[in-house]
Design a protein around this motif. Structure first.
Motif, PDB file in Angstrom:
ATOM      1  N   UNK B 113      24.153  24.811  17.217  1.00 41.25           N
ATOM      2  CA  UNK B 113      22.743  24.760  17.600  1.00 41.25           C
ATOM      3  C   UNK B 113      21.940  24.855  16.317  1.00 41.25           C
ATOM      4  N   UNK B 115      18.280  24.919  14.885  1.00 39.84           N
ATOM      5  CA  UNK B 115      16.823  24.945  15.020  1.00 39.84           C
ATOM      6  C   UNK B 115      16.150  24.826  13.650  1.00 39.84           C
ATOM      7  N   UNK B 139       9.062  24.194  16.136  1.00 31.84           N
ATOM      8  CA  UNK B 139       9.825  24.491  17.351  1.00 31.84           C
ATOM      9  C   UNK B 139      10.809  23.357  17.620  1.00 31.84           C
ATOM     10  N   UNK B 140      11.446  22.877  16.582  1.00 29.65           N
ATOM     11  CA  UNK B 140      12.370  21.750  16.740  1.00 29.65           C
ATOM     12  C   UNK B 140      13.799  22.259  16.686  1.00 29.65           C
ATOM     13  N   UNK B 141      14.650  21.660  17.495  1.00 36.08           N
ATOM     14  CA  UNK B 141      16.061  22.068  17.485  1.00 36.08           C
ATOM     15  C   UNK B 141      16.898  20.935  18.045  1.00 36.08           C
ATOM     16  N   UNK B 143      21.129  20.204  19.454  1.00 37.67           N
ATOM     17  CA  UNK B 143      22.499  20.666  19.670  1.00 37.67           C
ATOM     18  C   UNK B 143      23.447  19.586  19.192  1.00 37.67           C
ATOM     19  N   UNK B 263      32.906  37.843  23.219  1.00 37.01           N
ATOM     20  CA  UNK B 263      31.910  38.810  23.664  1.00 37.01           C
ATOM     21  C   UNK B 263      30.536  38.161  23.711  1.00 37.01           C
ATOM     22  N   UNK B 264      29.811  38.472  24.751  1.00 37.09           N
ATOM     23  CA  UNK B 264      28.418  38.025  24.832  1.00 37.09           C
ATOM     24  C   UNK B 264      28.221  36.603  25.312  1.00 37.09           C
ATOM     25  N   UNK B 275      23.243  19.413  34.850  1.00 33.28           N
ATOM     26  CA  UNK B 275      22.724  20.665  34.295  1.00 33.28           C
ATOM     27  C   UNK B 275      23.855  21.607  33.938  1.00 33.28           C
ATOM     28  N   UNK B 278      25.607  20.429  30.782  1.00 30.80           N
ATOM     29  CA  UNK B 278      24.905  20.767  29.532  1.00 30.80           C
ATOM     30  C   UNK B 278      24.996  22.252  29.228  1.00 30.80           C
ATOM     31  N   UNK B 279      24.998  23.054  30.295  1.00 35.12           N
ATOM     32  CA  UNK B 279      25.183  24.503  30.057  1.00 35.12           C
ATOM     33  C   UNK B 279      26.525  24.750  29.384  1.00 35.12           C
ATOM     34  N   UNK B 282      26.528  23.444  25.773  1.00 40.46           N
ATOM     35  CA  UNK B 282      25.796  24.340  24.864  1.00 40.46           C
ATOM     36  C   UNK B 282      26.575  25.616  24.604  1.00 40.46           C
ATOM     37  N   UNK B 291      31.721  35.768  17.001  1.00 44.16           N
ATOM     38  CA  UNK B 291      31.841  36.612  18.201  1.00 44.16           C
ATOM     39  C   UNK B 291      33.188  37.313  18.183  1.00 44.16           C
TER      40      UNK B 291
END
Lengths: 423, 363
Positions: B113, B115, B139-141, B143, B263-264, B275, B278-279, B282, B291
Motif C-alpha cells: 500500500x 500512500x 491524499x493519494x494512494x 495498492x 497478528x492484527x 468487494x 478487493x478486501x 488489500x 507483523x
C-alpha cells in the motif's frame, strides 16, 4: 543543454551581447577622464570622446567570439595584434570630427589599449575555464579560479561608474555626471539581465538530465518577472533624473588666514577655458602640443558618408532591438505543451477542481470540521484505505476502534453530517 | 543623484523580492492522484501531478517533491533518488492562471500500500539567491496487489475436491432448504434480508440457502518465516497463490474466504463478490515481515464446518498434518499447498482427506 533548443540559444545570444556591452559601458570612461584631467570641459567634446570609446565594439565582438575557441596561443596573439591594428585604423577614421581631431592620438591609443586588454582578459578567462574543466575531471570540486573583470557584467562595476561620477562632480562637468548616471541605469539593467540568464543556464545545466525539464518555460516565465525588475530599475531612475538640477558640485577652494592674499590652488575646477596658473599666464591645453598645426580640411563628402553609415548602424540596432522584444513576446503568447505536459489557462471564475482522491474538505465550516476530524481518526487507525462501498460501521470495525467512547461520539456526529446534512 | 538612483533601485528591488516571497504560495496548489486505485506487481500505471496557479503572479521555478514506498518504481528515473523511500522531484514553471498536468509512468515492483501524504513545494527567487519552501497535504494512494501466478496442479486438485463435496451434498441436503442466517454483505440482494433477525440483532442479517450446492473454500495462509535460513521468496509465492486462487474462484461465483496467521490482520469469512475480493487483495498487500506471526493451527477453529480449507504453507511438516487431521477430522477434504525450493521437496505423510500439492519455486 542542446536538447532544450531554440530558447536557450536565444538567451545565449543575449548573454553574448550583454558581455560585449559590459566592456563598452565601462572602458570609455577612462578615455573621458583623461581628457578631463587634460583640462577639457566642453560638454560636446566630452560626449564625443566618450562615444568614440564605443568604436571598440568590433574588437570586443571578434575577440569574445574567436578567442574563447580552442585556438593555439600563437594564433590568439596574432588575432589580438590584428585587432589592435584594426582599432587603430577605426580610431583614426572615427576621430574625423573637428572637435575630436586634437584628441586623435589619445583616442587611437585608448582603443588599441582597450582592444589589447580585452584580448588578454579573454585569453586569461579561457585558461581559467580550461583549468576548471581539468579540475572537475580530476574531481576537485572546490576549484573556483580567478574572476576577470572584463568578462561579464557585475554589480561591482557600479562602484567603478560611481568613481567616474565623483570625478565629474569634482571636475564640475555635468556631461560626465549625466553620462555616469545614464550608464549606471543601463548597466544595472545589463547586470540583472545577465545574472538572470547566467543563473538560469547554470540551473538548467545542473538539471539537464532531469526528465520533463521545461527549460523554455523556465526562461520565458523568468523573463516576465525580469521585466518587472527592469521596470523597477527604470522607476528608480526617475527621482535621480528629476534631482539633476539640484546637483551640488563640491568646491575645493582653500582659504588662507586673514592678512594674507587668498590663494586658490590649482585644484579648483576651472571653467572650460584655459587653466590659469599663479602669475596669470595662460598655459593652454597641454595636449595641443601633441597636435601638429594642420591646414588640411576634410572633404565634405566624407561627412556625408559617415552620416549615412551612422544612420545605417542606428537603423540596424533599432531593428535588432525590436526583433528581440518581438521574439520574447511571441514566445509568451504561444500555446503549446511542453515536454508532454498539458498546459491550460485557468479562467479566473472557474471553480477549483476537487479531485475525489484529493478529498479536500472545507474545514472552516461546521460540517466540514466534523468530516475532517472523522477522516483523520480513520486514517490514523486504519491500515490501508476504506473501500468506497464500506459504511462507517464497517470501517470502524475493520480499524478495531468501534467500541471507543470518543469514536462512538464522533461516529454519531459524522452520520448526522454525512447522511442527514445536519450540524 | 546617482546615490539616489542606487538607493531607490535597492529599495524597489528589495520590495519586489519581499512581495514575491509573500505571494508565491498563495492560490498555488499541487495535487497528486493515481490512475486507478490498484495495479498488480510488474504492471504499469500512471500518476498525475496537477499544479495550479490561480493568480496573476507567475511562479518562476517550482520544484515539487514527494516520497513513496520502494515498491513503486518510476519509469523516468532521472528525477528520482532511491534510499529507504523513493524520492521524486519534478520541476515546473507556471505563468499566471495556469494549470499544468504531468503524467508520470510508474511500475509496481512490489506488493503493498503506497500512500503519498504530502508534497514539498520549493520555489526560487528570480536570481536564485533565495529558496522558499512550503508543504501541501495529499491524499493519494495506490495498492499493488500480489502478482498473478500459474497455479499448475493446484486447480485440478481443488476442483476435484470441490466436485466431490458438491456431489456429497446433493445426496444429503434439500437444495431449497433454508441453510443459515449470517451478517449482511454488500453483494447480498435486498430480498434475502431477514428483517425479523435484523430487528432482533440490531444489524442487517440475511438468509442463506443450500440451493446452489456450491462448495465454499477458505484459504489459510502461513506467512511465518522463522527459520535461520530466510526463504522470503517462498512466502511471496504463497501470497501470490492465495491471491490468484481467490480471484479465480470468486470470479467463478464461489464463496471464498481468507485468513492469515499474522497478528492484527482481519479474517475474511467466506463470501462473494468484487468487494470481498478487493478486501482480500488489500489484506495480502500487508507487509507481513513486520507483523508477528502466530501458529497456523490457531486459525483452524475459525473455519466453518461446510467450508473446504485450502492451506498454503511453506513450513508444512508432520506436525501440521497431524494438526489438520486433529482439527478437521480424517474424513474432511483439505487441500494443502506446499511451496518449496529447488530440490527441497519435503516428505510428508499421506493422511485421509488431505490432498497435498507440492509446488517448486525457482528463485
Amino acid at each position: 543543454m542542446e536538447k532544450h533548443g531554440r530558447d536557450t540559444k536565444f538567451y545565449k545570444r543575449v548573454r553574448f551581447v550583454l558581455e560585449c556591452l559590459h566592456v563598452l559601458f565601462t572602458l570609455p570612461f577612462v578615455l573621458t577622464a583623461i581628457v578631463i584631467f587634460a583640462g577639457q570641459r566642453d560638454p560636446a567634446v566630452l560626449l564625443l570622446v566618450y562615444l568614440s570609446g564605443y568604436l571598440l565594439l568590433p574588437a570586443v565582438v571578434i575577440q569574445k567570439k574567436v578567442l574563447i575557441r580552442n585556438i593555439p596561443l600563437a594564433k590568439c596573439i596574432l588575432i589580438v595584434l590584428a585587432n589592435a591594428v584594426m582599432e587603430a585604423a577605426i580610431g583614426y577614421a572615427g576621430s574625423f570630427h573637428p572637435l575630436l581631431i586634437r584628441y586623435r592620438a589619445g583616442i587611437i591609443a585608448a582603443l588599441v589599449i582597450g582592444s589589447v586588454l580585452t584580448g588578454i582578459d579573454t585569453l586569461l578567462a579561457r585558461k581559467t575555464e580550461t583549468d576548471r574543466q581539468e579540475a572537475l575531471r580530476l574531481g576537485e570540486v572546490d576549484f573556483t579560479g580567478q574572476a576577470y573583470v572584463l568578462q561579464k557584467p557585475s554589480a561591482v562595476a557600479l562602484a567603478y561608474i560611481f568613481v567616474f561620477y565623483v570625478v565629474g562632480l569634482l571636475a564640475r562637468t555635468d556631461v560626465l555626471c549625466n553620462i555616469a548616471l545614464i550608464v549606471a541605469v543601463l548597466y544595472l539593467i545589463t547586470v540583472k539581465v545577465y545574472d538572470f540568464i547566467e543563473k538560469s543556464e547554470e540551473y538548467l545545466k545542473i538539471n539537464h538530465n532531469t526528465a520533463s525539464l521545461p527549460a523554455g518555460r523556465i526562461l520565458r516565465t523568468g523573463t516576465l518577472l525580469l521585466l518587472a525588475v527592469l521596470l523597477a530599475i527604470g522607476l528608480a531612475a526617475v527621482p535621480a533624473a528629476a534631482a539633476i538640477r539640484y546637483r551640488i558640485y563640491p568646491s575645493l577652494e582653500i582659504r588662507v588666514p586673514e592678512g594674507q592674499a587668498a590663494e586658490t590652488l590649482g585644484l579648483t575646477a576651472p571653467s572650460s577655458g584655459p587653466v590659469m596658473p599663479p602669475g596669470g599666464a595662460a598655459m593652454g591645453n597641454p595636449l595641443d602640443e601633441l597636435v601638429p598645426e594642420d591646414d588640411f580640411e576634410w572633404p565634405a563628402w566624407i561627412n556625408d558618408i559617415v552620416y549615412v553609415l551612422a544612420g545605417i548602424i542606428l537603423f540596424c540596432v533599432l531593428i535588432a532591438v525590436i526583433r528581440i522584444i518581438k521574439e520574447v513576446f511571441v514566445r509568451f503568447t504561444r500555446e503549446y505543451d511542453d515536454n508532454g505536459d498539458i498546459v491550460e489557462t485557468i479562467d479566473p471564475d472557474e471553480k477549483r477542481q476537487t479531485l475525489y482522491s484529493a478529498g479536500k474538505i472545507d474545514r472552516r465550516s461546521a460540517q466540514g470540521g466534523v468530516r475532517y476530524r472523522y477522516k483523520r481518526m480513520i486514517r490514523k487507525n486504519l491500515k490501508g484505505r476504506p473501500m468506497p462501498q464500506e459504511t462507517p460501521v464497517e470501517i470502524e470495525k475493520r480499524a478495531g476502534i468501534q467500541d471507543r467512547p470518543d469514536v462512538i461520539k464522533l461516529h454519531d456526529e459524522y452520520e448526522l453530517v454525512r447522511y442527514g446534512q445536519q450540524v | 543623484m546617482i546615490l539616489i538612483f542606487f538607493a531607490a533601485a535597492a529599495l524597489l528591488l528589495y520590495i519586489l523580492q519581499a512581495a514575491y516571497k509573500r505571494s508565491w504560495p498563495k492560490e498555488l496548489s499541487a495535487e497528486l492522484s493515481f490512475d486507478g486505485g490498484y495495479i498488480y506487481e510488474d504492471d504499469e500505471s500512471a500518476m498525475y501531478e496537477v499544479i495550479e496557479n490561480r493568480k496573476r503572479l507567475p511562479v518562476f521555478l517550482l520544484e515539487v517533491g514527494f516520497k513513496i514506498g520502494r515498491g513503486i518504481s518510476f519509469i523516468d528515473t532521472e528525477n528520482t533518488n532511491v534510499s529507504d523511500y523513493v524520492y521524486k522531484r519534478d520541476i515546473y514553471a507556471l505563468g499566471g492562471y495556469e494549470r499544468i498536468t504531468r503524467t508520470i509512468r510508474l511500475v509496481g515492483k512490489g506488493r503493498g500500500y503506497f500512500p503519498v501524504s504530502d508534497v514539498s513545494l520549493s520555489a526560487f527567487s528570480l536570481f536564485h539567491t533565495k529558496r522558499y519552501l512550503c508543504q501541501a497535504g495529499q491524499d493519494a494512494a495506490i495498492y499493488v496487489y500480489a502478482k498473478r501466478t500459474a497455479l499448475g496442479r493446484i486447480v485440478p486438485a481443488l476442483d476435484s475436491i470441490l466436485g466431490e463435496e458438491e456431489s456429497r451434498r446433493k445426496f444429503l441436503e434439500d437444495p431449497f432448504a433454508f441453510s443459515s442466517i449470517r451478517d449482511y454483505t454488500i453483494s447480498d440482494p435486498m430480498k434475502s434480508i431477514n428483517w425479523k433477525a435484523s430487528a432482533r440483532s440490531g444489524e442487517l442479517m440475511v438468509n442463506t440457502y443450500a440451493s446452489t450446492m456450491t462448495a465454499r473454500l477458505m484459504v489459510l495462509l502461513d506467512i511465518e518465516d522463522s527459520g535461520i535460513w530466510k526463504r522470503q521468496e517462498l512466502v511471496e509465492d504463497s501470497i501470490r497463490v492465495a491471491a490468484t486462487l481467490l480471484q479465480r474462484y470468486l470470479a467463478a461465483g464461489r464463496e471464498a474466504g481468507l485468513a492469515v496467521n499474522a497478528q492484527g490482520t482481519e479474517m475474511i469469512m467466506p463470501g462473494k463478490g468484487g468487494a470481498l475480493r478487493h478486501r482480500a487483495e488489500r489484506l495480502l498487500t500487508s507487509d507481513f515481515e513486520k507483523e508477528r506471526p502466530f501458529p497456523l493451527q490457531e486459525l483452524f477453529r475459525h473455519v466453518p464446518e461446510d467450508v473446504i480449507p485450502v492451506v498454503i504453507s511453506k513450513n508444512a511438516d508432520r506436525e501440521l498434518i497431524f494438526s489438520l487431521t486433529g482439527a478437521f477430522g480424517s474424513e474432511r477434504r483439505i487441500l494443502l499447498v506446499v511451496p518449496h525450493g529447488k530440490d527441497e521437496k519435503p516428505v510428508l505423510p499421506v493422511s485421509g482427506g488431505i490432498e497435498t500439492v507440492y509446488r517448486e519455486v525457482l528463485s
